[in-house]
Design an enzyme around this catalytic site. Structure first.
Site, mmCIF file in Angstrom:
data_model
loop_
_atom_site.group_PDB
_atom_site.id
_atom_site.type_symbol
_atom_site.label_atom_id
_atom_site.label_comp_id
_atom_site.label_asym_id
_atom_site.label_seq_id
_atom_site.Cartn_x
_atom_site.Cartn_y
_atom_site.Cartn_z
ATOM 1 N N SER A 178 0.243 -6.245 -9.079
ATOM 2 C CA SER A 178 -0.280 -4.763 -8.618
ATOM 3 C C SER A 178 -0.965 -4.859 -7.265
ATOM 4 O O SER A 178 -1.470 -3.810 -7.009
ATOM 5 C CB SER A 178 -1.087 -4.136 -9.676
ATOM 6 O OG SER A 178 -0.198 -3.585 -10.727
ATOM 7 N N LYS B 240 0.222 -2.576 -4.631
ATOM 8 C CA LYS B 240 -0.333 -1.273 -4.450
ATOM 9 C C LYS B 240 -1.203 -1.016 -3.450
ATOM 10 O O LYS B 240 -1.416 0.088 -3.020
ATOM 11 C CB LYS B 240 -1.110 -0.714 -5.848
ATOM 12 C CG LYS B 240 -0.095 -0.635 -7.095
ATOM 13 C CD LYS B 240 -0.579 0.005 -8.126
ATOM 14 C CE LYS B 240 0.359 0.133 -9.419
ATOM 15 N NZ LYS B 240 0.797 -1.322 -10.251
ATOM 16 N N SER C 133 -3.970 1.430 -12.097
ATOM 17 C CA SER C 133 -2.821 0.734 -11.745
ATOM 18 C C SER C 133 -1.409 1.684 -12.247
ATOM 19 O O SER C 133 -0.670 0.905 -12.714
ATOM 20 C CB SER C 133 -2.586 -0.643 -12.159
ATOM 21 O OG SER C 133 -2.184 -1.611 -11.309
ATOM 22 N N LYS D 272 -8.813 -4.472 -6.297
ATOM 23 C CA LYS D 272 -7.439 -4.084 -6.874
ATOM 24 C C LYS D 272 -6.953 -5.366 -7.872
ATOM 25 O O LYS D 272 -6.843 -6.556 -7.367
ATOM 26 C CB LYS D 272 -6.369 -3.617 -6.163
ATOM 27 C CG LYS D 272 -4.924 -3.153 -6.732
ATOM 28 C CD LYS D 272 -5.371 -1.965 -7.436
ATOM 29 C CE LYS D 272 -4.224 -1.799 -8.575
ATOM 30 N NZ LYS D 272 -4.220 -2.594 -9.757
#
Length: 511
Positions: free
Chosen positions: A84, A87, A321, A433
């Site tokens: 992720s 992202k 997420s 993140k």
């Protein structure tokens, strides 16, 4: 069970209005630095010597946020699967190309006796939003639709499931189908899924099962039973791949409840079904059926709904997420720039934008926007290049505050980091993140050192032994914030090692 968020969303004047993101995280009361900066290489080398990383790729870089000067590097130019952390790239492109004020539109049209519901990818359309649209239709004096209710999802093109996603994930809400017309099952915009609510019956008897929002698009196969009060809850909700049947099995204790999300096939028909029910509740009868179709050019607009701006959608998207929002953004970018709302159109546009930020795109490959596929790759260096470049953008504050914040209990502040680094110098400090897939664990973002100087870090582990070694990432982040490697180990490792996560904790409802 489904996460509880406390995100207050209100519908007013046809526009969904969300709560504001706190401008600044809470200040940590954790102790000050206990290790000298000169020991950074020794300390980080020691953390990365953990036996779980034997044979693994551990791409790590630490840089000064202002100058980009590298303070530490370990295999930072090795290609790694980012999970992720993908992202970060998608979000930067969305903010830069669509803009933080971008709003999705949903229109209702009429022509030739048919009513058309046309979507452009809005992930904020829940049952309440469809009720609002239905009320607006009724307010125009429409009482009967003599033809069909037509679901128009043609704004997006191509397949609705990622090309490299594991089919075993398709029943679960983190791998729902991507459509220009869809339904959010909850207030954090888990689209393409329905909430399956299980309530106990008499002991030994099947429990009651309801769906939220209600829909006839799926069939429930109830194989569950009601257990004694105080017994363990073993309920499982699963959709058989390739069918519209949701199987509920296991046991729910008397006096307890259970709910979980399951994906729904064909999100556009799901949206039309929810909308049709809302129309009926407002006295509007659809005499025909529900079908797919394209809105005629000369159709008359009945009503329009606009979403909250992207700046507000960004909070649940990045904090928790949300894969579906990432993919919607890719397709929306493609549509805006090329007129085609597809992965094929959107991903090259994102790559071009990343290159304009100074990212070496020869070292980056995106096959989706969320990072759910294992065919994505990047390097720790390129992630850090991105994180450095976006600091100069007008939208950086939105990006920074939408990242999970370590050790902050509120789910829409701490997000996937809410239970990590609690009580350490990184708590309320590190904005980063997360990323977790089987064999992949990542953490990239920003943290201030004990002197208040911002640092950029990127940590991506691939092919390690056992479950995700998030405790090692936490030890690095806390060390950068001013903790010593020895105190960090006891502060973060026990809870992290117990989690055993191989997916983002927000996807498994464990954070």
């Amino acid at each position: 069970m489904r996460r509880s968020t406390g995100l207050a969303l209100v519908l007013a004047g046809g526009v969904l209005v969300g709560t504001a993101v706190p401008a600044q995280a809470a200040v940590s009361s954790a102790p000050a630095r206990t290790a000298a900066a000169g020991d950074l290489k020794t300390d980080l080398d020691q953390i990365l010597s953990d036996s779980r990383l034997n044979g693994a790729t551990a791409g790590v870089t630490v840089r000064k946020a202002d100058t980009g000067a590298v303070l530490y590097s370990h295999d930072a130019d090795q290609r790694v699967v980012p999970a992720s952390n993908n992202k970060l790239e998608t979000s930067a492109a969305a903010f830069g190309i669509l803009g933080t004020g971008y709003r999705f539109r949903t229109n209702v049209y009429t022509r030739g006796g048919d009513l058309y519901l046309k979507g452009t990818g809005d992930p904020t359309l829940g049952a309440a939003a469809y009720d609002q649209l239905a009320a607006a239709v009724a307010a125009k004096g429409i009482k009967t639709v003599k033809g069909d209710l037509v679901a128009d999802d043609t704004w997006f093109e191509g397949p609705r499931l990622g090309p490299d996603w594991n089919p075993e994930d398709f029943p679960y809400d983190y791998a729902a189908e991507i459509s220009a017309l869809t339904v959010a099952a909850d207030d954090v915009f888990d689209v393409g899924s329905v909430d399956v609510v299980v309530t106990p019956g008499a002991v030994g008897q099947p429990p009651g099962i309801s769906l939220s929002p209600e829909t006839d698009l799926v069939t429930i196969d109830n194989r569950a039973t009601t257990g004694a009060a105080g017994s363990a809850s073993t309920v499982s909700v699963d959709r058989t791949v390739g069918t519209n049947t949701i199987v509920v099995s296991g046991s729910v204790p008397a006096g307890g409840t259970f709910d979980d999300l399951a994906t729904v096939p064909d999100p556009a028909l799901y949206a039309a079904d929810v909308f049709r029910r809302a129309l009926a509740a407002h006295g509007v009868t659809v005499t025909g059926g529900v079908s797919h179709g394209r809105t005629p050019r000369r159709a008359k607009v009945v009503t329009t709904r606009r979403s909250v701006p992207l700046s507000q959608i960004a909070t649940p998207y990045l904090k928790l997420s949300n894969n579906m929002i990432a993919e919607i953004l890719v397709k929306e970018i493609g549509h805006k720039v090329t007129g085609h709302g597809s992965w094929t159109a959107g991903l090259p546009v994102i790559a071009k934008y990343l290159k304009s930020l100074g990212v070496d795109t020869s070292q980056v490959k995106q096959t989706d926007g969320s990072g759910l596929g294992h065919s994505n790759y990047t390097t720790a260096t390129q992630l850090s290049n991105l994180l450095k470049a976006v600091q100069k953008k007008s939208w950086f504050g939105v990006f920074y505050n939408a990242l999970p914040i370590a050790g902050q209990a509120d789910q829409l502040v701490g997000g996937t980091l809410r239970k990590r680094m609690v009580g350490t110098p990184a708590a309320g400090n590190a904005h980063a993140k997360t990323g977790t897939l089987t064999g992949v664990s990542a953490l990239s973002g920003y943290v201030k050192d004990p002197d208040g100087q911002p640092l950029i870090f990127s940590i991506v582990f691939n092919d390690y032994k056992g479950s995700a070694p998030t405790d090692l990432q936490d030890r690095i982040a806390v060390r950068l914030a001013g903790g010593s490697s020895s105190t960090v180990s006891s502060a973060v490792s026990s809870s992290a090692r117990r989690s055993g996560q191989n997916l983002e904790c927000s996807w498994t409802r464990s954070c």
